[in-house]
Scaffold this motif. Structure first.
Motif, PDB file in Angstrom:
ATOM      1  N   SER A 189       5.269   0.410  41.657  1.00 29.72           N
ATOM      2  CA  SER A 189       5.992   0.087  43.545  1.00 29.72           C
ATOM      3  C   SER A 189       7.507  -0.869  43.366  1.00 29.72           C
ATOM      4  CB  SER A 189       4.478  -0.307  43.491  1.00 29.72           C
ATOM      5  OG  SER A 189       4.504  -1.554  44.905  1.00 29.72           O
ATOM      6  N   GLY A 190       7.709  -0.765  44.404  1.00 27.38           N
ATOM      7  CA  GLY A 190       9.251  -1.732  43.981  1.00 27.38           C
ATOM      8  C   GLY A 190      10.078  -1.218  43.105  1.00 27.38           C
ATOM      9  N   LYS A 191      10.059  -0.183  42.420  1.00 30.53           N
ATOM     10  CA  LYS A 191      11.338   0.411  41.640  1.00 30.53           C
ATOM     11  C   LYS A 191      11.883   0.689  42.686  1.00 30.53           C
ATOM     12  CE  LYS A 191      12.287   4.260  39.026  1.00 30.53           C
ATOM     13  NZ  LYS A 191      11.319   5.572  37.602  1.00 30.53           N
ATOM     14  N   PRO A 192      13.234   0.891  41.852  1.00 33.40           N
ATOM     15  CA  PRO A 192      14.793   0.237  42.615  1.00 33.40           C
ATOM     16  C   PRO A 192      14.836   1.788  42.877  1.00 33.40           C
ATOM     17  CG  PRO A 192      14.938  -1.161  41.170  1.00 33.40           C
ATOM     18  CD  PRO A 192      13.921  -0.782  40.855  1.00 33.40           C
ATOM     19  N   ALA A 193      15.449   2.928  43.677  1.00 34.48           N
ATOM     20  CA  ALA A 193      15.900   4.189  44.072  1.00 34.48           C
ATOM     21  C   ALA A 193      16.997   4.479  43.079  1.00 34.48           C
ATOM     22  CB  ALA A 193      16.022   4.160  45.236  1.00 34.48           C
ATOM     23  N   ASN A 194      17.533   3.743  42.863  1.00 34.26           N
ATOM     24  CA  ASN A 194      18.676   3.942  41.776  1.00 34.26           C
ATOM     25  C   ASN A 194      18.282   3.922  40.164  1.00 34.26           C
ATOM     26  OD1 ASN A 194      19.132   1.472  42.385  1.00 34.26           O
ATOM     27  ND2 ASN A 194      21.311   1.821  41.791  1.00 34.26           N
ATOM     28  N   GLN A 195      17.608   3.776  39.971  1.00 34.58           N
ATOM     29  CA  GLN A 195      17.107   3.015  38.679  1.00 34.58           C
ATOM     30  C   GLN A 195      16.040   4.327  37.862  1.00 34.58           C
ATOM     31  OE1 GLN A 195      13.011   0.612  36.876  1.00 34.58           O
ATOM     32  NE2 GLN A 195      14.611  -1.323  37.348  1.00 34.58           N
ATOM     33  N   SER A 196      16.980   4.772  36.909  1.00 32.13           N
ATOM     34  CA  SER A 196      17.260   5.493  35.745  1.00 32.13           C
ATOM     35  C   SER A 196      16.777   5.086  34.752  1.00 32.13           C
ATOM     36  CB  SER A 196      17.794   6.704  36.012  1.00 32.13           C
ATOM     37  OG  SER A 196      16.799   7.888  35.861  1.00 32.13           O
TER      38      SER A 196
ATOM     39  N   GLY B 270      13.119  -5.005  35.309  1.00 31.73           N
ATOM     40  CA  GLY B 270      13.156  -5.692  35.777  1.00 31.73           C
ATOM     41  C   GLY B 270      11.586  -6.959  36.038  1.00 31.73           C
ATOM     42  N   LEU B 271      10.232  -6.714  35.732  1.00 33.24           N
ATOM     43  CA  LEU B 271       9.302  -7.011  35.339  1.00 33.24           C
ATOM     44  C   LEU B 271       9.141  -9.047  35.486  1.00 33.24           C
ATOM     45  CD1 LEU B 271       7.372  -4.254  34.513  1.00 33.24           C
ATOM     46  CD2 LEU B 271       8.103  -4.523  37.557  1.00 33.24           C
ATOM     47  N   LYS B 272       8.028  -9.639  35.529  1.00 35.98           N
ATOM     48  CA  LYS B 272       7.981 -10.733  35.460  1.00 35.98           C
ATOM     49  C   LYS B 272       6.550 -10.584  34.677  1.00 35.98           C
ATOM     50  CE  LYS B 272      10.849 -13.052  38.772  1.00 35.98           C
ATOM     51  NZ  LYS B 272      11.511 -14.441  39.722  1.00 35.98           N
ATOM     52  N   ASN B 273       5.248 -10.114  35.713  1.00 41.64           N
ATOM     53  CA  ASN B 273       4.363 -10.311  34.962  1.00 41.64           C
ATOM     54  C   ASN B 273       3.372  -8.683  35.963  1.00 41.64           C
ATOM     55  OD1 ASN B 273       3.640 -13.517  35.169  1.00 41.64           O
ATOM     56  ND2 ASN B 273       4.502 -13.393  37.110  1.00 41.64           N
ATOM     57  N   PRO B 274       3.716  -8.098  34.555  1.00 39.10           N
ATOM     58  CA  PRO B 274       3.609  -6.285  35.053  1.00 39.10           C
ATOM     59  C   PRO B 274       1.721  -6.014  33.740  1.00 39.10           C
ATOM     60  CG  PRO B 274       4.486  -7.113  32.614  1.00 39.10           C
ATOM     61  CD  PRO B 274       4.420  -8.220  33.373  1.00 39.10           C
ATOM     62  N   VAL B 275       1.104  -7.482  33.721  1.00 35.52           N
ATOM     63  CA  VAL B 275       0.126  -6.324  33.048  1.00 35.52           C
ATOM     64  C   VAL B 275      -0.875  -7.001  34.219  1.00 35.52           C
ATOM     65  CG1 VAL B 275      -2.222  -7.218  32.098  1.00 35.52           C
ATOM     66  CG2 VAL B 275      -0.156  -7.667  31.362  1.00 35.52           C
ATOM     67  N   GLY B 276      -1.543  -5.329  34.570  1.00 34.68           N
ATOM     68  CA  GLY B 276      -2.352  -5.255  35.312  1.00 34.68           C
ATOM     69  C   GLY B 276      -1.395  -4.104  36.773  1.00 34.68           C
TER      70      GLY B 276
END
Length: 808
Positions: free
Chosen positions: A531-538, A585-591
């Motif tokens: 959720s929130g993944k940029p559309a062009n992120q690969s 680009g995540l800050k608090n990925p746990v969970g």
């Protein structure tokens, strides 16, 4: 022509004006030979320098020839290609060898330009069992037409009938001997991995050392296997090597375009990421490096480098010859004057002096052959090859003639032209001052020698520091007292009891299972959706699977969250490394919930672990919970127990529960150290050749210093009588040579800086070249020069001046 017959004790000259004949050349050879051993043209220093130079040249040429002839024994060498893909992940292009299993068959069916297409595994270790013999051997599983595309010498059987079905196997001669001794292996049944039996259908000669394929056996795919059935319909799972052989005259650009279209038809999404191309066999060995989708070279850089180094060392030896020959010119001046007076032309004198250098080069070559035979075993150990000196090859003698000719011409060119230019009138009147005309060229050549030596010494230190810099890099896990053992079906089935028995011994701290060893990356893949993944992120990710105590056993830090605990919830759990969190680009990925074919939950973040190249940044990585996918078992030994004792206990338990396989293990720190083999080899070779270059320079310097002192021996005697001290005399003789070293230092520093900065640029993690390094090298070379010159000067300075002054 001048035919000089040298008598004893007197020398008689007879002028022969006959035309150019074989007899004339024989006479030149006779004169040159006698001159050499009357100590007119001969110098032990010259011979030693040339011998070292030629020896180095022969050794490096053997290594270079082996590298340049890689894979050339295949009949289809010029028409075999490996299919590769440039995969673009968020503008980061990764060049991949891994292909889907059905690609080879589909390309052959749909593209008439392709004569043969073959798919193989990447090669790996398997247990071959026959009777009581259990051997771990390397092998490939291949598809049809493998023996049509690649050329192997059959000792028994033939290519057409080598692999009639999935339950047949081809062995190399050494593997067959190891399993069956002197018995005929054909039609014998052997067991593979304690899983199935295969019939030996053919024996091939052992694989040449200069082959990209290294194997002890070849077997074929069993497409009735359930896993392979699924893989043949899977156009996303890339885990195999694919090779193609186009028909003669095929347009390769058009073929690559058609290859891509075939792949995209079966996997439309791949068009956004991958571009496929055919990589020729001629480039597999020497041009294997890719960066951002572009071929950036590879071992060819080192082939070129050491070819240049060999030529430089030979050139340094030739420069010594020039310097010492011109320095000795006073001893040859009267000979030249007399011969010119009796009618010899400059051309005839030039030919004579060339003959002298040729003879000396020939003697040096003969000595070098003997030295090469003595050094070859040690050199083979150093470069991990089986090189040999084949004197029966015509190519060898062509190369030998070229080396002798070039060495003789280069070494003898300047002395021949210089000595033959003497004015006979001045020589015979005694007004000729030998050496002055050659002083400047000699100084230039000495400076060139020291420039090369300073560059090689500096390069050696920089390469060593770069390797140490990478070795001291934080690799993210603790490799000490960590061993790795390959998992088998039996270890998987008995893992719980194996683990308990090992813990009960008190010899280990913990153990875990992983998909690949901690020292290697076996899987790369696109990143997960979230959720929130940029559309062009690969982003390209490395993949790993682990069991409980994954981080504890391997010594990996948990930065957030927790490790796998073995609870049912772990079946949908995943770990990310620090690089993955930063890349996404995540800050608090746990969970967080992510999707990778199925819904997964991030339970923890680990520190970055260097599993691939230690010279590159760490890939973003996902660790799945997958004990059933294990290929490697990692065991942390107890620090308080001697490793030998711990390994003995571990072996007993593994033999109990895994009897079909021999007990084998690798220490993680040793496996990690293998990642530096190429760089350390380069460092060792550079060390050796830098040392030899300095040695040749020093013996040349010693010779020049000796002749300088000999010319100034009366001056030294007069200065001693007038009260000069040994220190003053030492400074008098040394200052000219020290000036030349300083000039060489000024030239060598910017050259070395430019050259080595270019070399370091290929490493992401690299050192900076410090100015103190050049200062250290400069001082070292200055001291070495001072020592060499001093040893010669002190001997003259402490001699009785009466002897030097009591002359004509």
């Amino acid at each position: 022509m001048v035919n000089c017959e040298w008598g004893s004790p007197a020398t008689n000259y007879h002028i022969d004006h006959s035309p150019l004949t074989t007899t004339m050349f024989k006479n030149y050879f006779k004169i040159a030979w006698r001159n050499l051993f009357r100590n007119k043209g001969f110098s032990l220093t010259n011979l030693l320098g040339l011998t070292i130079g030629v020896t180095c040249t022969i050794l490096i040429c053997l290594w270079v020839q082996d590298e340049l002839t890689y894979n050339k024994f295949h009949d289809n060498y010029s028409s075999i290609y490996k299919v590769k893909a440039n995969r673009d992940f968020n503008n980061q292009i990764f060049t991949d060898d891994n292909m889907v299993l059905p690609l080879a068959k589909t390309l052959k069916e749909k593209l008439p330009q392709i004569k043969n297409a073959v798919v193989t595994t990447h090669g790996g270790s398997h247990i071959l069992t026959y009777g009581e013999s259990k051997l771990k051997k390397q092998g490939y599983t291949v598809s049809d037409h493998f023996f049509d595309m690649f050329t192997w010498k059959f000792i028994k059987g033939n290519a057409a009938s080598a692999l009639p079905d999935a339950y047949s196997i081809v062995l190399t001669q050494s593997a067959a001997t190891a399993l069956f001794g002197n018995a005929d292996p054909i039609n014998k049944m052997i067991r593979i991995d304690n899983d199935y039996d295969a019939k030996v259908t053919a024996i091939v000669d052992d694989v040449p050392d200069n082959s990209s394929f290294k194997f002890d056996f070849i077997n074929s795919f069993n497409y009735s296997n359930e896993y392979l059935k699924q893989a043949m319909n899977n156009w996303q799972n890339s885990s195999w090597d694919v090779y193609i052989q186009p028909n003669p005259g095929t347009n390769m650009s058009l073929l690559e375009k058609n290859m891509n279209e075939v792949k995209y038809q079966h996997d439309p999404d791949d068009k956004k990421i991958s571009t496929y191309f055919a990589f020729p066999m001629s480039k597999w060995r020497l041009y294997s490096d890719f960066k951002n989708g572009k071929n950036t070279g590879g071992l060819i850089e080192y082939v070129r480098l050491f070819t240049i180094i060999a030529l430089i060392i030979l050139l340094i030896a030739c420069v010594n010859f020039m310097n010492l020959s011109t320095a000795r010119s006073e001893k040859r001046a009267k000979e030249v004057g007399v011969r010119k007076t009796l009618g010899s032309g400059k051309k005839q004198l030039v030919i004579q002096f060339f003959f002298e250098s040729m003879i000396l080069a020939l003697i040096a070559f003969v000595l070098s052959i003997g030295i090469v035979y003595l050094l070859l075993p040690s050199f083979n150990t150093l470069v991990d090859k089986h090189l040999s000196l084949n004197l029966a090859q015509p190519l060898f003698w062509m190369g030998a003639a070229a080396v002798i000719l070039v060495t003789g011409i280069v070494a003898g060119s300047y002395p021949a032209l210089y000595l033959s230019s003497f004015n006979p009138v001045k020589v015979l009147k005694g007004t000729f001052l030998a050496g002055k005309g050659a002083a400047l060229p000699r100084r230039v050549l000495v400076v060139a020698q020291f420039v090369t030596s300073i560059l090689l010494i500096s390069a050696t230190i920089i390469v060593y520091r770069q390797i140490q810099h990478i070795k001291n890099r934080d690799i993210g896990y603790d490799p000490n007292n960590l061993i790795m053992i390959w998992a088998t079906p039996d270890t998987q089935k008995n893992f719980a009891v194996i683990k308990q028995d090992l813990l009960n011994t008190g010899m280990i701290k913990s153990l875990t299972r992983t998909m690949s060893p901690i020292t290697d990356i076996w899987q790369r893949m696109p990143g997960p959706d979230f959720s929130g993944k940029p559309a062009n992120q690969s982003i390209i990710f490395s993949g790993q699977s682990g069991d409980v105590e994954f981080t504890k056993t391997l010594g990996i830090k948990i930065l957030q969250g927790r490790d796998f605990s073995g609870t049912p919830g772990d079946s949908i759990a995943m770990l990310l490394n620090k690089a993955a969190v930063e890349a996404m680009g995540l800050k608090n990925p746990v969970g967080m919930q992510m999707r990778y074919g199925r819904a997964l939950t991030v339970i923890g973040v680990t520190d970055n672990v260097v599993m691939g190249s230690p010279f590159e940044p760490v890939d973003p990585m996902i660790i799945f919970f997958g004990p059933n996918d294990a290929n490697s078992i990692s065991i942390r030994l107890n620090n308080s127990v001697p490793p030998k004792k711990a390994l003995s206990s571990i072996e007993t338990i593994f033999k109990k529960y895994n009897p079909a396989y021999p007990f084998e293990y690798q220490f993680a720190d040793e496996e990690f150290g293998k990642k530096f083999i190429a760089e350390e080899l380069i460092n060792k070779l550079t060390n050796i050749f830098a040392g030899l270059a300095i040695f040749i320079c020093c013996i040349g310097l010693a010779g020049l210093a000796s002749f300088t002192i000999e010319k100034r021996i009366r001056e030294i005697g007069i200065r001693k009588v007038l009260g000069a001290t040994v220190q003053q005399l030492l400074l008098l003789i040394s200052k000219e040579f020290l000036k030349l070293v300083l000039i060489a230092f000024v030239i060598a520093v910017p050259l070395t800086w430019w050259f080595m900065n270019n070399w370091l640029d290929k490493y992401t993690y690299r050192i900076n070249i410090r100015i103190w390094l050049f200062g250290t090298v400069g001082i070292m070379v200055l001291l070495l020069t001072l020592i060499v010159v001093s040893l010669n000067t002190i001997r003259a300075a402490i001699a009785n001046p009466v002897k030097s002054l009591r002359t004509e």
